[in-house]
Design a protein around this motif. Structure first.
Motif, PDB file in Angstrom:
ATOM      1  N   VAL A   1       0.842  -1.194   0.000  1.00  0.00           N
ATOM      2  CA  VAL A   1       0.000   0.000   0.000  1.00  0.00           C
ATOM      3  C   VAL A   1       0.883   1.252   0.000  1.00  0.00           C
ATOM      4  N   GLU A   2       1.902   1.272   0.823  1.00  0.00           N
ATOM      5  CA  GLU A   2       2.822   2.408   0.839  1.00  0.00           C
ATOM      6  C   GLU A   2       3.521   2.560  -0.515  1.00  0.00           C
TER       7      GLU A   2
ATOM      8  N   ASN B   1       2.369   1.823  -3.443  1.00  0.00           N
ATOM      9  CA  ASN B   1       1.415   2.372  -4.399  1.00  0.00           C
ATOM     10  C   ASN B   1       1.101   3.847  -4.132  1.00  0.00           C
ATOM     11  N   LEU B   2       0.978   4.217  -2.869  1.00  0.00           N
ATOM     12  CA  LEU B   2       0.521   5.572  -2.536  1.00  0.00           C
ATOM     13  C   LEU B   2       1.661   6.568  -2.376  1.00  0.00           C
ATOM     14  N   VAL B   3       2.864   6.084  -2.083  1.00  0.00           N
ATOM     15  CA  VAL B   3       3.988   6.994  -1.817  1.00  0.00           C
ATOM     16  C   VAL B   3       5.092   6.798  -2.874  1.00  0.00           C
TER      17      VAL B   3
ATOM     18  N   THR C   1       0.018   7.086   5.831  1.00  0.00           N
ATOM     19  CA  THR C   1       0.309   6.854   4.412  1.00  0.00           C
ATOM     20  C   THR C   1      -0.701   7.569   3.517  1.00  0.00           C
ATOM     21  N   GLU C   2      -1.960   7.559   3.913  1.00  0.00           N
ATOM     22  CA  GLU C   2      -2.967   8.237   3.077  1.00  0.00           C
ATOM     23  C   GLU C   2      -2.750   9.757   3.075  1.00  0.00           C
TER      24      GLU C   2
ATOM     25  N   GLU D   1       0.246  11.235   3.536  1.00  0.00           N
ATOM     26  CA  GLU D   1       1.400  11.410   2.637  1.00  0.00           C
ATOM     27  C   GLU D   1       0.938  11.438   1.193  1.00  0.00           C
ATOM     28  N   HIS D   2       0.053  10.503   0.852  1.00  0.00           N
ATOM     29  CA  HIS D   2      -0.440  10.422  -0.525  1.00  0.00           C
ATOM     30  C   HIS D   2      -1.145  11.717  -0.931  1.00  0.00           C
TER      31      HIS D   2
ATOM     32  N   LEU E   1       1.596  14.261  -1.623  1.00  0.00           N
ATOM     33  CA  LEU E   1       2.407  13.935  -2.799  1.00  0.00           C
ATOM     34  C   LEU E   1       1.632  14.083  -4.105  1.00  0.00           C
TER      35      LEU E   1
ATOM     36  N   VAL F   1       3.445  10.815  -7.456  1.00  0.00           N
ATOM     37  CA  VAL F   1       2.389   9.810  -7.647  1.00  0.00           C
ATOM     38  C   VAL F   1       1.100  10.531  -8.031  1.00  0.00           C
TER      39      VAL F   1
ATOM     40  N   PRO G   1      -3.167  10.888  -8.017  1.00  0.00           N
ATOM     41  CA  PRO G   1      -4.208  10.605  -7.029  1.00  0.00           C
ATOM     42  C   PRO G   1      -4.808   9.208  -7.210  1.00  0.00           C
TER      43      PRO G   1
ATOM     44  N   ARG H   1      -4.768   4.192 -13.979  1.00  0.00           N
ATOM     45  CA  ARG H   1      -4.200   3.930 -12.652  1.00  0.00           C
ATOM     46  C   ARG H   1      -5.096   2.923 -11.934  1.00  0.00           C
TER      47      ARG H   1
ATOM     48  N   LEU I   1      -6.975   2.830  -4.580  1.00  0.00           N
ATOM     49  CA  LEU I   1      -7.018   2.218  -3.254  1.00  0.00           C
ATOM     50  C   LEU I   1      -8.464   1.916  -2.890  1.00  0.00           C
TER      51      LEU I   1
END
Lengths: 319, 319, 319, 319, 319, 319
Positions: B216-217, B219-221, C247-248, C250-251, C254, C266, C268, D311, D314
């Protein structure tokens, strides 16, 4: 009055005269509304900026960009760089000035390594080619074009844009490509040929005397396809060359810009072609970066925008 | 029945059994309309294709992709490549099969160089860093993450996608970067740090056991920003690290894809950053090309289309 | 001579003096060939243009861009806008000018809403977060960075480029995002965090005193990744924060530029990330449009070209 | 046998029959090489997947995609989703099946809100327009096109692709636009007109009965320009409409895709046009995301690739 | 003093006066720092450059760009082109100057062919349309808009930017399209309609007196969609027009820029639409190239950069 | 059994046999899960589709794509097109089948015009060249390459992909270019040379017997640069050719794709080069469109998507 040292050795607050090549001459208006001349002067060791603030209307008639000049003035520091404030500047009078030590060669900016040393390295590289037909072919090409190949610049303005800059660029590409050939199992023969020939068309794409201009053929055909034609001319004299080897070398020349939109009519399709395109791109970019870092006089830790690279660059922290 | 040799040593018309990792399992319909299984099997030496044509409905229940398997059959040549036509295949029963010599390590595809040899080279490179704070920092990082760093693949599918592939990729980048650093006057310390850390975030971007999946990290970061976080974690333990040196290393990690549209949030702005991005790109591309040339079984002198590179490649003429 | 009113209240044909921040100072040549100074002056209420036509050579030495100045002149209307033709302008002499009422705060252009009112709104928003760990985390972040967060501009030149502009931008993003969260079933907590933190890295990307400049870290790392680092610093002090929630967030930081080529590493991948990127883009664009409409003095129904938006805009018909 | 509940209320392991619209019918080959039918069934509450494994050759003749069907079977769970394994399925025989409760309306997938409620909201919004000419114009348009506007879908497949989906989309755009109009000082009248009319051309771009197809005019002219023509038709009946207001509404319709390469012949040049394009884009994207999240049945925390958005997404952590 | 010949007939070293339209007036600073006026003058036969070096401050008040002027001076050759060094220039005093032969028509740059001849050709083309409804429709359109259609330019600056330039462009497109229609089996009727109507919206996109400006409708709607509206207006008066024929003509207008990113809301989807877009593009480009070649005064075999085409062009070898 | 008529003359419900070239042979699975063969058959008049439903396993061994075949069956209509349901099909047995009238030439799809007629037109065009050196050069080239030039296809699959298709394409380009040369004042000699030579490199880029394949040289060098080499070979035999004329012809060949990203290493820089690139693009596109319209069998008024053109096309209304 004393003679000025070479450009690379100029220090602030020195007076004197010397011979140069004037590579740029612009008329500008200063903060107070009065006109001055903003000039670039070259000698074998490099390039510097110079300015004329007095008698502008009269002095501007005495020389033009592209001419050798005799100039006299005092060095100054402006925004962290040394420049020359000129009292006098006029075009060289060959017969008269030779007596004072004017020599064209010393006024033309040149690659840092001596040309004879570079030439010997080139011949040694060619001698290391294992295929005898290819070795003979490459030797024929450099012999045929030796006069130009020894002195040609690599570009009009972008990178290695000085005497023998093309030879310097070829040797650097060759050295790096051969290191990578060993690392990645690519064929050395092909990379020696590719490094030598990838820009060989520039010998006809540009006309070069003291300044550099594009030819009609350069504009309408371009150095990539001119280079392939020069290869064909040589191959015709070496009938033993294997046909597919010729085709692979053509491919190296044609694909060395790496992508269609950069002017290569085909994209790299062999390991050697990928490698050569990457090395050529890196060498040209790093050379541009070095030049931009050296020429930049903007304040702060970052240079002014580099237009071609579309970014500003971090200055080395010690500078 | 005899045990089959390692995958790298398979020859046509050999019968026998062995243990493998099944990395792919597809159900397909043949020309005559009947179903068969199309499988990829790996061991430490490489990967091969295998097929099941008989008892498909029953055999398909006995194993899945991602499992270790015991398989038995006969090698065959199809379109110029060796494959195995299987009679039997089932998932490994650890307790029982260990007695017959099953060892996980021997079934997992691995980088060609021994990991201990690569690890020693990495430590020696770190030891050559001249700045003591940076040397300590890099040593701390590789020590902290040694377990993963020794075995991680460099990617899920694209390049160096096998055990210890990341380490292999790091060392190759490092070697080439240091050669170029000397050629172009770049700072060796920075390039050792950049080569080591540019992909370090992959240790958390991907989960790796026998197969590789994005977290998950991841993919998202993404590995670029994860890597910067891992650098920060280590810097906190090395309070002597000069702040601007840290910033320059962050820049190397962030800019190593070379362009925004390739996922770097900033473009290269130092010589070292340009150099690292070029070397990383070249290493990854040449690795993909090698793999494509090895895996291709299309007829003629050119490979099938390489989708990511959007071209077909000339096969080496001797092949 | 009388004191001039605030910039927002200037009318034509008023004489007087006042204190300002000089934000721009250019030397230009007029139609008749004589030089003049073209200047921008700011106070808390806005910005105006001013010109010096007399004693240019002497006056130009008395102040520079970035300095507080005392200026005296008469307002004029030029191409439909009010400007000041200056007789005198000099840098402020703090000790002396304070006696005449000089106060730095009144010379610095500022967001229209009072900062204390905005700050109270921010704290109330944070107080509405339902997850207690996240609420504590956000409170910690705004407390830690309160000094800068209260006064920072949102950009160097593009939008909200004035004192407390960042806070104004954050609150607007937050308000709109929360409305849309309710409309589209997105999570309010995440959007409060995302609105607060998406540009938090600007506190270190730019140095701000009276003018705004990019830092070395800002240039090499960028506010997006700096912001993630600032989030990590705070999370370390809030050990209860759920890892995936971090993490979300951070997303959100980013991906908030919405696309790789706009500098997000990255794209959305959650509803909240799509929503935040859309709201941020719209708010920044509408702010630029407003500014362009206000600053434009071209004739006709359409503005001059807006370079960043690459179009001219219809002026409101009442204007 | 019992009647099955509505699709939205299906649970695993229930047997029964019901009436549906068959919206898709594909013939597939299973793992064992035998053919089966893979079907989509709709009723007013949603859509579900169904499969026929027995008597495939005979049953396939009994119905087609686009027809109302009577189907009987048992619900099953496959990869986390409920589907129906059918024993029988045949096209509806209207006379006979009405006796058993077949009603077309209950078999057609529909927007979640009742159409009369949405229609009343639309009329109220029009009633709030302040300019009397514009109010009359909009009322005339919705009255003229009421039959289609009440039931039309917003797209063939992409988003709001069901009965009354266009009306649902219009109202959502209108609500969000008006909120933003107040936030950013945009003109409410224009946004009510723009939200109503931006996609009005879809009433002629697509033909809609139970399925949706593009018309010749839709393909050659497109809904954007068709919509402008429909506006002109209405304006001709409202001679009092101010000409420039008409032009601004045309501009809203024409520019609502936001960029030339997305099919708008002009880019937004007013605040309202920027705002409408942003809201339309966001609403369409979030609707696609919701659908993709609901329809996805891939394993793991991320959905399969969304092709249009390029893409994976999540999944909500609770799902 | 004698009257100067027409611009097309000017030779070096002729003195005299004449009436012109001043189409451009710039104030510039020369090499020596003094200001001069750089002017463009037009008459029916073409355009020339003129300069004022004396009494600049006084003379600049006597005329503006967009006005008819009486000018007196001596022709000169500068960088290979004829220009006029003016002693006097003032705006025309209609009552007085008519006595000396001033006629507006003779001062306005015009298409090379007489407008009546072009108009007759247009009517003959329409008369050759085989479908009677379409023939009537086209005749109605040209009759309705005859006043503008006879004199309108085809563009503000890019190509055919002079009186009757639009008519000239239409006829050329029509001639070439009909040749190609016969070659490639396309429908002549459609191409006559498409050539006539593709740019018809320019009659409202631009306002044209002696100079050309974009209208509000031109900016917000654009000539492509305006043109479709003008077609609809005419169709309403010709109820017999087959609906699909109208749709195909709309398609020709809408798609004639050839690609979305060039401003067409739909791409060509019929043979006639492909053909019309190609012919329009070629005609516009060749016209730009001719103009650039004629206007260029750079030294060497290649022109200066053509910004829109992003290249320099080879000059004809005889020039 | 009777002999079938030529493909262009096939009607439904005719039985018989004939000789063909099999240009495609695919194995497919039908709706009921059983395999069948889907085949393309050509003769001199065109191409048709054929299918084998019985004895598939045995029949598939009797022929392959690229072979001449004898086939027997009955014509059928499927989705509006005539196809052949085959009972028998086998590869030709030359000795035996010649007795029954098998002739290779009659089985190979060919340009519609007779090759001798086209060849005569080509020679007449060359004869009309005014420059005697160029006339001799072009004659030499077509004489040297006559064998291939008479029969070569213009492409492998895209357009004019049949016997003598290249010659057909050259003549069409020449005819249209000369019309446009007169319209726009371009040089006829250059356009005759450009039309003849622009694709001449295809004689070596592709190998052509009954099917067409790219050569190694074609893949690595491409027809554009091969063509320049063929021009050079001929020029060497015509020493009188003016050097700049050769360069301009090289430019025509090199720039005829119109843009770098389409594979031209230089962009058009002369009027003739712009014109040739436009005509070539239009001819190739219209040919593709015709083929797509003819081959399409999708229902409705629009064709299936044309992948290369990325759109569907309106079918002619009479079809």
């Amino acid at each position: 009055m004393a003679r000025l040292p070479r450009i690379a050795d100029l220090t602030p607050n020195v007076s004197g005269w010397n011979f140069f090549l004037c590579s740029r001459k612009d008329s500008r208006v200063g903060r107070t509304g009065s006109a001055y001349l903003d000039i670039s002067l070259q000698d074998v060791s490099g390039e510097t900026r110079a300015k004329v603030f007095q008698d502008v209307d009269a002095i501007t008639l005495e020389f033009d960009a592209g001419e050798f000049v005799k100039a006299q003035g005092r060095t100054n520091t402006y925004q962290g760089r040394t420049e020359i404030i000129l009292d006098k500047i006029r075009r060289v009078i060959p017969d008269k000035d030779k007596a004072d030590g004017f020599r064209e060669d010393e006024c033309i900016r040149c690659a840092p390594r001596p040309v004879d040393e570079m030439w010997a390295e080139l011949l040694a590289r060619i001698d290391s080619v294992s295929d005898p037909h290819l070795r003979a072919l490459l030797l024929r090409i450099v012999t045929t074009h030796a006069d130009r190949l020894r002195i040609w610049p690599a570009a009009r303005t972008v990178h290695h844009a000085y005497r023998s800059g093309l030879l310097e660029h070829i040797l650097q590409i060759m050295k790096v490509s051969l290191f990578l050939a060993d690392e990645y199992g690519a064929r050395r023969d092909l990379l020696i040929a590719g490094a030598l020939l990838h820009d060989i068309g520039k010998l006809r794409e540009m006309a070069y005397e003291t300044t550099t201009e594009y030819t009609v053929e350069g504009n309408l055909v371009g150095h990539i396809v001119i280079g392939v034609g020069m290869l064909h001319d040589a191959v015709r004299e070496e009938p033993g060359m294997p046909a597919e080897l010729v085709t692979e070398i053509e491919h190296l020349i044609l694909s060395h810009h790496g992508a269609l939109e950069l002017g290569s009519p085909v994209v790299p399709k062999t390991i050697e072609a990928f490698l050569l395109a990457a090395v050529d791109d890196l060498d040209a970019k790093l050379h541009q970066i070095r030049q931009h870092l050296e020429a930049d006089d903007s304040p702060g830790r970052f240079t002014a925008m580099h237009k071609r690279l579309d970014r500003s660059l971090l200055k080395p922290s010690g500078s």
